[in-house]
Design an enzyme around this catalytic site. Structure first.
Site, mmCIF file in Angstrom:
data_model
loop_
_atom_site.group_PDB
_atom_site.id
_atom_site.type_symbol
_atom_site.label_atom_id
_atom_site.label_comp_id
_atom_site.label_asym_id
_atom_site.label_seq_id
_atom_site.Cartn_x
_atom_site.Cartn_y
_atom_site.Cartn_z
ATOM 1 N N TYR A 93 41.250 24.299 24.136
ATOM 2 C CA TYR A 93 40.029 24.957 24.617
ATOM 3 C C TYR A 93 39.951 26.384 24.106
ATOM 4 O O TYR A 93 40.963 27.018 23.812
ATOM 5 C CB TYR A 93 39.916 24.900 26.144
ATOM 6 N N TYR A 151 35.821 22.944 25.626
ATOM 7 C CA TYR A 151 37.024 22.089 25.623
ATOM 8 C C TYR A 151 36.963 20.991 24.570
ATOM 9 O O TYR A 151 35.900 20.415 24.321
ATOM 10 C CB TYR A 151 37.167 21.391 26.991
ATOM 11 N N GLY A 204 41.025 35.416 50.895
ATOM 12 C CA GLY A 204 42.380 35.020 51.296
ATOM 13 C C GLY A 204 42.507 33.530 51.559
ATOM 14 O O GLY A 204 41.741 32.726 51.021
ATOM 15 N N ASP A 239 46.291 28.794 40.577
ATOM 16 C CA ASP A 239 47.513 28.202 40.001
ATOM 17 C C ASP A 239 48.728 29.085 40.293
ATOM 18 O O ASP A 239 49.804 28.584 40.643
ATOM 19 C CB ASP A 239 47.390 28.048 38.470
HETATM 20 P P1 ADP Z 1 41.143 29.188 42.603
HETATM 21 O O1 ADP Z 1 41.592 29.861 41.342
HETATM 22 O O2 ADP Z 1 41.850 27.901 42.871
HETATM 23 O O3 ADP Z 1 39.654 29.128 42.782
HETATM 24 P P2 ADP Z 1 41.039 31.342 44.531
HETATM 25 O O4 ADP Z 1 39.965 31.994 43.751
HETATM 26 O O5 ADP Z 1 40.716 30.924 45.906
HETATM 27 O O6 ADP Z 1 41.700 30.112 43.769
HETATM 28 O O7 ADP Z 1 42.257 32.366 44.568
HETATM 29 C C1 ADP Z 1 43.548 31.993 44.970
HETATM 30 C C2 ADP Z 1 44.247 33.194 45.555
HETATM 31 O O8 ADP Z 1 44.275 34.249 44.586
HETATM 32 C C3 ADP Z 1 43.531 33.795 46.753
HETATM 33 O O9 ADP Z 1 43.907 33.135 47.948
HETATM 34 C C4 ADP Z 1 44.009 35.235 46.708
HETATM 35 O O10 ADP Z 1 45.297 35.348 47.285
HETATM 36 C C5 ADP Z 1 44.118 35.501 45.206
HETATM 37 N N1 ADP Z 1 42.880 36.136 44.713
HETATM 38 C C6 ADP Z 1 41.829 35.540 44.113
HETATM 39 N N2 ADP Z 1 40.849 36.436 43.822
HETATM 40 C C7 ADP Z 1 41.309 37.631 44.257
HETATM 41 C C8 ADP Z 1 40.782 38.962 44.280
HETATM 42 N N3 ADP Z 1 39.576 39.243 43.791
HETATM 43 N N4 ADP Z 1 41.548 39.946 44.811
HETATM 44 C C9 ADP Z 1 42.775 39.685 45.316
HETATM 45 N N5 ADP Z 1 43.328 38.453 45.340
HETATM 46 C C10 ADP Z 1 42.613 37.446 44.829
#
Ligand code: ADP
Length: 321
Positions: free
Chosen positions: A85, A99, A234, A262
């Protein structure tokens, strides 16, 4: 302690400037394996996938090996190569992904696994991790074979960990409709000992509005340990019969949220599999994901990771756990 992670690792081409790309290897489950092994070097981490017999496949295997991740379940296909990708960035800084993975070697993993009789290697593991992407890339028949295998692993006492990581395009390109995806995810949850869903996945698939809705659904499906991820809001954690909100860390500047989930998963499992309680493990995972979103790309350099580790030691003799 051994954990096997089933997924796809692809060639990543990241645009530096017009017509110039940096080449890397990445993929959701592989990213989790890398962060898990870096954070918990004492764990035996094995990557279960398929690649080809070409030069790039050799480089991919060498990259996995350089992370000290086991490659004996990295099976070789004579007829296919790794997926690829590209990440392009437009003049407004917006990233887009293209991709080439429709005929990647990883799609053959179940057939190669059956032909090469590798079951014994799985049965020496204590944990098995897979994602919705591991499910989506398989044909319907191979996915059934995977569910048969998962049931066998569970019956043998191996704990299963599932992150749905819903990618609509991947399910559609593979000839599946949303109902097949829902059905597969529900089956996966019913088997899972730990589930790591994103609220966004469930908004689309199961009409959830809040993390609490996801928790309620997964409890009904019998998942004993649940982490509902919701970006900078969070995580809602459920473990040992109790739920608790775990805040994301405050980040000065978010550079790239690729692999936030991840890396969170990798960090959580690094602590949890080594005996930390669920709350401490989720706090460590939030710190790691918060670090990763301040860097470009899915996998931060080893030097950058060393900086994180120095500030956040997973100290089994003392305070951190
Ligand atoms: P995914 O990548 O699976 O969509 P998320 O976006 O929910 O997962 O993010 C996973 C974790 O990464 C969150 O629970 C948080 O701890 C951290 N995280 C994601 N975005 C931020 C941010 N803007 N600031 C701080 N921590 C973040």
């Amino acid at each position: 302690m051994k954990i096997v992670l089933l997924g796809e690792c692809m060639v990543e081409l990241f645009q530096l400037v017009e017509n110039v790309y940096h080449q890397n290897f990445a993929g959701d489950v592989y990213n989790t394996a890398v962060y898990l092994k870096r954070a918990a070097p004492n764990l035996d981490v094995q990557f279960f996938s398929a690649v080809g017999t070409d030069l790039v496949s050799d480089q991919l295997v060498a990259a996995v090996d350089a992370e000290k991740i086991g490659t004996s379940l990295l099976l070789r296909s004579k007829t296919a190569r790794p997926g690829l990708y590209m990440i392009n960035t437009d003049c407004f800084g917006e990233r887009s992904f293209v991709y080439w993975r429709d005929s990647s070697a990883a799609k053959q993993v179940m057939q190669l696994f059956a032909a090469q009789q590798k079951q014994a290697e799985l049965l020496t593991s204590q944990w098995f991790y897979f994602s919705g992407i591991s499910l989506a890339i398989l044909s319907a028949a191979d996915r059934e074979q995977l569910f048969v295998l998962l049931a066998k692993l569970k019956a043998a006492g191996i704990k299963l960990i599932f992150d749905p990581n819903y990618r609509p395009a991947l399910w559609q390109n593979n000839g599946n409709d949303i109902a097949q995806c829902r059905e597969a995810f529900i089956k996966a949850y019913q088997l899972a000992d730990i589930a790591l869903p994103g609220l966004d996945d469930h908004k689309v698939l199961f009409e959830a509005n809040h993390a609490e809705d996801v928790l309620a659904q997964l409890k009904t499906l019998g998942v004993p340990e649940i982490l509902v991820k919701n970006g900078k809001e969070g995580v809602l954690l459920y473990a040992d019969g109790q739920s608790q909100a775990i805040s994301a860390v405050q980040v000065k500047k978010v550079v790239d949220t690729t692999a936030a989930g991840d890396s969170f998963n990798g960090g959580y499992l690094a602590a949890r599999l080594q005996g930390a309680n669920a709350v401490k493990s989720a706090e460590y995972a939030a710190a790691l994901a918060g670090f990763v979103v301040q860097h470009t790309g899915a996998i931060v350099s080893r030097d950058n990771f060393a900086v994180f580790s120095q500030d956040h030691p997973l100290d089994f003799a003392g305070a951190t756990l």
